[in-house]
Design a protein around this motif. Structure first.
Motif, PDB file in Angstrom:
ATOM      1  N   HIS A  56     -55.918 -23.411  65.864  1.00  0.00           N
ATOM      2  CA  HIS A  56     -56.058 -24.802  65.417  1.00  0.00           C
ATOM      3  C   HIS A  56     -56.666 -24.874  64.021  1.00  0.00           C
ATOM      4  O   HIS A  56     -56.189 -25.619  63.150  1.00  0.00           O
ATOM      5  N   GLN A  57     -57.726 -24.094  63.782  1.00  0.00           N
ATOM      6  CA  GLN A  57     -58.422 -24.179  62.499  1.00  0.00           C
ATOM      7  C   GLN A  57     -57.544 -23.677  61.354  1.00  0.00           C
ATOM      8  O   GLN A  57     -57.738 -24.080  60.200  1.00  0.00           O
ATOM      9  N   ALA A  58     -56.574 -22.842  61.661  1.00  0.00           N
ATOM     10  CA  ALA A  58     -55.678 -22.357  60.608  1.00  0.00           C
ATOM     11  C   ALA A  58     -54.765 -23.462  60.084  1.00  0.00           C
ATOM     12  O   ALA A  58     -54.306 -23.411  58.940  1.00  0.00           O
ATOM     13  N   ILE A  59     -54.503 -24.471  60.928  1.00  0.00           N
ATOM     14  CA  ILE A  59     -53.601 -25.563  60.508  1.00  0.00           C
ATOM     15  C   ILE A  59     -54.332 -26.903  60.415  1.00  0.00           C
ATOM     16  O   ILE A  59     -53.709 -27.930  60.159  1.00  0.00           O
ATOM     17  N   CYS A  60     -55.652 -26.913  60.629  1.00  0.00           N
ATOM     18  CA  CYS A  60     -56.423 -28.170  60.635  1.00  0.00           C
ATOM     19  C   CYS A  60     -56.376 -28.826  59.256  1.00  0.00           C
ATOM     20  O   CYS A  60     -56.623 -28.178  58.231  1.00  0.00           O
ATOM     21  N   VAL A  61     -56.062 -30.104  59.222  1.00  0.00           N
ATOM     22  CA  VAL A  61     -55.957 -30.839  57.946  1.00  0.00           C
ATOM     23  C   VAL A  61     -57.320 -31.299  57.455  1.00  0.00           C
ATOM     24  O   VAL A  61     -57.422 -31.909  56.385  1.00  0.00           O
ATOM     25  N   PHE A  62     -58.372 -31.027  58.256  1.00  0.00           N
ATOM     26  CA  PHE A  62     -59.715 -31.447  57.864  1.00  0.00           C
ATOM     27  C   PHE A  62     -60.532 -30.287  57.297  1.00  0.00           C
ATOM     28  O   PHE A  62     -61.746 -30.388  57.162  1.00  0.00           O
ATOM     29  N   VAL A  63     -59.855 -29.165  56.959  1.00  0.00           N
ATOM     30  CA  VAL A  63     -60.562 -28.035  56.350  1.00  0.00           C
ATOM     31  C   VAL A  63     -61.191 -28.500  55.037  1.00  0.00           C
ATOM     32  O   VAL A  63     -60.510 -29.095  54.194  1.00  0.00           O
ATOM     33  N   PRO A  64     -62.482 -28.280  54.823  1.00  0.00           N
ATOM     34  CA  PRO A  64     -63.122 -28.776  53.598  1.00  0.00           C
ATOM     35  C   PRO A  64     -62.711 -27.979  52.379  1.00  0.00           C
ATOM     36  O   PRO A  64     -62.475 -26.771  52.455  1.00  0.00           O
ATOM     37  N   ASP A  65     -62.633 -28.671  51.247  1.00  0.00           N
ATOM     38  CA  ASP A  65     -62.317 -28.034  49.969  1.00  0.00           C
ATOM     39  C   ASP A  65     -63.136 -28.726  48.887  1.00  0.00           C
ATOM     40  O   ASP A  65     -63.406 -29.930  48.979  1.00  0.00           O
ATOM     41  N   ARG A  66     -63.533 -27.976  47.876  1.00  0.00           N
ATOM     42  CA  ARG A  66     -64.388 -28.530  46.824  1.00  0.00           C
ATOM     43  C   ARG A  66     -63.547 -29.203  45.738  1.00  0.00           C
ATOM     44  O   ARG A  66     -62.455 -28.754  45.407  1.00  0.00           O
ATOM     45  N   CYS A  67     -64.069 -30.301  45.204  1.00  0.00           N
ATOM     46  CA  CYS A  67     -63.384 -31.030  44.132  1.00  0.00           C
ATOM     47  C   CYS A  67     -63.227 -30.112  42.919  1.00  0.00           C
ATOM     48  O   CYS A  67     -64.184 -29.458  42.496  1.00  0.00           O
ATOM     49  N   PRO A  68     -62.028 -30.031  42.320  1.00  0.00           N
ATOM     50  CA  PRO A  68     -61.803 -29.114  41.188  1.00  0.00           C
ATOM     51  C   PRO A  68     -62.368 -29.611  39.864  1.00  0.00           C
ATOM     52  O   PRO A  68     -62.385 -28.860  38.895  1.00  0.00           O
ATOM     53  N   ASN A  69     -62.824 -30.875  39.798  1.00  0.00           N
ATOM     54  CA  ASN A  69     -63.303 -31.417  38.528  1.00  0.00           C
ATOM     55  C   ASN A  69     -64.676 -30.849  38.201  1.00  0.00           C
ATOM     56  O   ASN A  69     -65.583 -30.841  39.044  1.00  0.00           O
ATOM     57  N   GLN A  70     -64.830 -30.381  36.961  1.00  0.00           N
ATOM     58  CA  GLN A  70     -66.083 -29.791  36.533  1.00  0.00           C
ATOM     59  C   GLN A  70     -67.191 -30.837  36.541  1.00  0.00           C
ATOM     60  O   GLN A  70     -67.052 -31.908  35.966  1.00  0.00           O
ATOM     61  N   GLY A  71     -68.296 -30.517  37.209  1.00  0.00           N
ATOM     62  CA  GLY A  71     -69.417 -31.448  37.319  1.00  0.00           C
ATOM     63  C   GLY A  71     -69.505 -32.095  38.683  1.00  0.00           C
ATOM     64  O   GLY A  71     -70.559 -32.613  39.063  1.00  0.00           O
ATOM     65  N   CYS A  72     -68.414 -32.097  39.458  1.00  0.00           N
ATOM     66  CA  CYS A  72     -68.395 -32.669  40.812  1.00  0.00           C
ATOM     67  C   CYS A  72     -68.393 -31.510  41.806  1.00  0.00           C
ATOM     68  O   CYS A  72     -67.493 -30.689  41.804  1.00  0.00           O
ATOM     69  N   TYR A  73     -69.413 -31.451  42.636  1.00  0.00           N
ATOM     70  CA  TYR A  73     -69.549 -30.338  43.574  1.00  0.00           C
ATOM     71  C   TYR A  73     -69.426 -30.802  45.026  1.00  0.00           C
ATOM     72  O   TYR A  73     -69.887 -30.137  45.939  1.00  0.00           O
ATOM     73  N   LYS A  74     -68.776 -31.927  45.268  1.00  0.00           N
ATOM     74  CA  LYS A  74     -68.671 -32.468  46.605  1.00  0.00           C
ATOM     75  C   LYS A  74     -67.542 -31.799  47.378  1.00  0.00           C
ATOM     76  O   LYS A  74     -66.549 -31.361  46.814  1.00  0.00           O
ATOM     77  N   LEU A  75     -67.721 -31.741  48.720  1.00  0.00           N
ATOM     78  CA  LEU A  75     -66.713 -31.200  49.612  1.00  0.00           C
ATOM     79  C   LEU A  75     -65.988 -32.338  50.316  1.00  0.00           C
ATOM     80  O   LEU A  75     -66.617 -33.330  50.725  1.00  0.00           O
ATOM     81  N   PHE A  76     -64.677 -32.191  50.490  1.00  0.00           N
ATOM     82  CA  PHE A  76     -63.867 -33.203  51.157  1.00  0.00           C
ATOM     83  C   PHE A  76     -62.860 -32.506  52.064  1.00  0.00           C
ATOM     84  O   PHE A  76     -62.485 -31.355  51.844  1.00  0.00           O
ATOM     85  N   ALA A  77     -62.443 -33.247  53.096  1.00  0.00           N
ATOM     86  CA  ALA A  77     -61.356 -32.742  53.932  1.00  0.00           C
ATOM     87  C   ALA A  77     -60.103 -32.592  53.070  1.00  0.00           C
ATOM     88  O   ALA A  77     -59.875 -33.354  52.130  1.00  0.00           O
ATOM     89  N   LYS A  78     -59.289 -31.575  53.404  1.00  0.00           N
ATOM     90  CA  LYS A  78     -58.111 -31.281  52.591  1.00  0.00           C
ATOM     91  C   LYS A  78     -57.210 -32.502  52.440  1.00  0.00           C
ATOM     92  O   LYS A  78     -56.644 -32.753  51.380  1.00  0.00           O
TER      93      LYS A  78
END
Length: 584
Positions: free
Chosen positions: A172-194
């Motif tokens: 399930h976790q391999a295909i979960c759409v809620f896997v967190p990923d970090r914002c690519p913008n420099q200066g923003c370090y927040k995590l969001f669901a994919k």
């Protein structure tokens, strides 16, 4: 084997181990070869069923409290992972029991035996002979039960509501759409669901966007401030409501349009109408309603001026001309004397730049000459006022002498500047700059009157690089309105042909704390050899480069640094061997 002895052994073994004991006994009766084959099969079954790395991490069980009671590890008191059974009836995690054994094969049993009395404890093998590593065996039944238990997804905090059984959790976790990923913008370090990352990226305040007017790129959070300053943005005058396509046009409009320059107070024709008001709208309404009376006042004033002009022309006599000529001749003599002094002063300054011996005398001479020029200028002003009062046009001779005096004044000012540079300039690569009137100068920068100020030049050596420091008291770039910005400026020097370029010496800015030097702020940077700021200057100065966010205004204006409305800035250029090698 004695039958009674076998029966006693069977009764002393726990029920859950009974079947395994029967199999071992049957294998013993069948012979060594049969037992070895069966043991190999048992080890094979246990290793393939659950002794893999796929289930060596404890998940978040939905019914964790219940499972701890039924399948709790006797060592860590949590739900068992890769469960094993001991001869004394305890269930343990594989990792926990291996940590207890370490490199030993037999240890004192560390497990609880609260359900046994003293006699039963004496009969337990683990209490008498110790716990043997080989006697601790896998428990596949418990593992199969736990693999069917439902778990929380690791991405639950990011919105996933799925509760797969443990054996399907990794799938399930391999295909979960809620896997967190970090914002690519420099200066923003927040995590969001994919699934939410794309929406966030489109709205992130650190995202790079282009101004629709000037096409320059800015962070989204800085765009509103930029639009308020963009020279190409649509703008509207807040005073008269006129709209402009470019902000530059608005600035010119507000500086030249009489309607927008008007401020509350007295009417322009106060002498005639005696109207004044602190409300600008009331003043505008008055000017609009009393236009005819104001025109009459203008006509009367024009008529009065015509009469005065006619009378002034009639007073143009030879006596006045003679008086003017008698006062102009002494001025010619004084002007000639000043010209001779300026020439002598130029020679003295040239000598002071090489030896410095005549510096004090030159300064005194400049001061004395300046006083004489002020005296001459005051005499000229008196004569001009007399001519104006007499209604005469300015005499051509006086104009000529006035121009000569201004020319000599400029020459002395330039010489004074050169003498000052000789006096203040250092030749050891260190500049100590005392910035006076800090509050007034910062106020000018905030209002846009004078955004930056320059220090006097300093040098790395007598024949070295020529440099100065540029300061933005209200900040520049990223530090605008928040920080003191300091920049290093490479200037065109007399000995640039002897020096290496690009400039590569380390530069250190310091904001000095006179009362406690340990509190001074420092910032160091290495020049970028690819930047045009550090190549050989082709104009008077190169583009400045440095630290736009050197120090916060709150720190600069504290009692540690702002003393008697002054701050002290030091710029240190570390000595390099490049310049010396080329000179040799």
């Amino acid at each position: 084997m004695d039958n009674m002895h076998v029966l006693y052994c069977i009764m002393s073994i726990p029920v859950f181990y009974y079947r395994l004991t029967l199999r071992v006994m049957a294998s013993a009766l069948a012979g060594p070869s049969s037992m070895d084959v069966d043991h190999a099969q048992y080890q094979s079954i246990s290793s393939t069923s659950f002794m893999t790395d796929d289930f060596n991490e404890r998940p978040k069980f939905i019914n964790a409290a219940r499972l701890k009671k039924l399948y709790g590890c006797a060592i860590c008191n949590d739900v068992v992972v890769q469960p094993h059974q001991t001869p004394c009836g305890n269930r343990v995690c594989k990792k926990c029991i291996e940590e207890k054994f370490g490199s030993l094969s037999v240890i004192k049993c560390p497990l609880p035996h609260d359900d046994m009395d003293e006699e039963e404890l004496k009969e337990e093998q683990c209490q008498q002979e110790g716990l043997v590593r080989d006697a601790v065996v896998p428990d596949p039944g418990s593992q199969r039960f736990l693999l069917r238990e439902k778990c929380f997804c690791e991405n639950q905090e990011y919105g996933c509501c799925e509760n797969p059984p443990w054996k399907k959790l990794k799938e399930h976790q391999a295909i979960c759409v809620f896997v967190p990923d970090r914002c690519p913008n420099q200066g923003c370090y927040k995590l969001f669901a994919k699934k939410d990352l794309q929406r966030h990226t489109a709205e992130c305040e650190f995202g790079i966007v282009k101004c629709n007017f000037c096409q320059q790129s800015f962070k989204r959070k800085d765009m509103e401030e930029h639009l308020g300053e963009c020279d190409y943005a649509d703008s509207e005058c807040t005073l008269c409501g006129t709209k402009f396509e470019k902000r530059k046009q608005l600035i010119v409009h507000q500086k030249t349009n009489p309607e927008c320059l008007r401020t509350a107070g007295k009417c322009y024709f106060f002498e005639y109408c005696h109207f004044e008001s602190d409300n600008l709208n009331e003043l505008k309404a008055h000017l609009k309603s009393k236009t005819s009376k104001h025109l009459e006042a203008i006509a009367v004033r024009v008529h009065e001026l015509e009469n005065v002009s006619t009378k002034s022309k009639d007073m143009y006599t030879n006596d006045v001309k003679k008086a003017v000529n008698s006062k102009v001749k002494p001025l010619e003599k004084v002007t000639a004397e000043i010209a001779m002094k300026v020439k002598k002063l130029t020679d003295k300054v040239a000598q002071s730049e090489t030896s410095g011996e005549h510096l004090v005398n030159a300064m005194r001479t400049v001061s004395h000459s300046s006083q004489q020029i002020e005296t001459v200028q005051s005499k000229v002003s008196v004569i001009e006022r007399q001519i104006k009062d007499s209604g005469l046009d300015r005499v051509t001779v006086i104009d000529s002498h006035s121009q000569n005096i201004r020319r000599h004044t400029d020459s002395i000012g330039e010489l004074d500047k050169r003498v000052k540079n000789v006096e203040l300039g250092s030749h050891d690569g260190v500049l100590v700059w005392k910035i006076n009137d800090y509050k007034r100068r910062k106020s000018d920068a905030v209002r846009g009157r004078q955004m930056s100020i320059y220090s006097h030049p300093f040098y790395t050596s007598r024949h070295g690089y020529k440099m100065c420091c540029r300061a933005y008291l209200n900040g520049d770039g990223l530090g605008r309105a928040k920080c003191l910005s300091l920049f290093f400026v490479l200037m065109r020097g007399e000995y640039d042909e002897l020096l290496h370029f690009p400039f590569k010496q380390r530069v250190t800015f310091s904001l000095l704390c006179p009362s406690n030097p340990s509190l001074s702020k420092h910032e160091t940077f290495l020049p970028d050899p690819d930047s045009s700021s550090f190549r050989r200057p082709q104009t008077e100065m190169n583009i400045a480069s440095g630290c736009p966010q050197f120090a916060l205004h709150a720190d600069v204006e504290s009692s540690n640094f702002l003393i008697n409305d002054c701050i002290y800035v030091r710029v240190r250029v570390e000595p390099g061997v490049v310049q010396r090698e080329k000179l040799q």
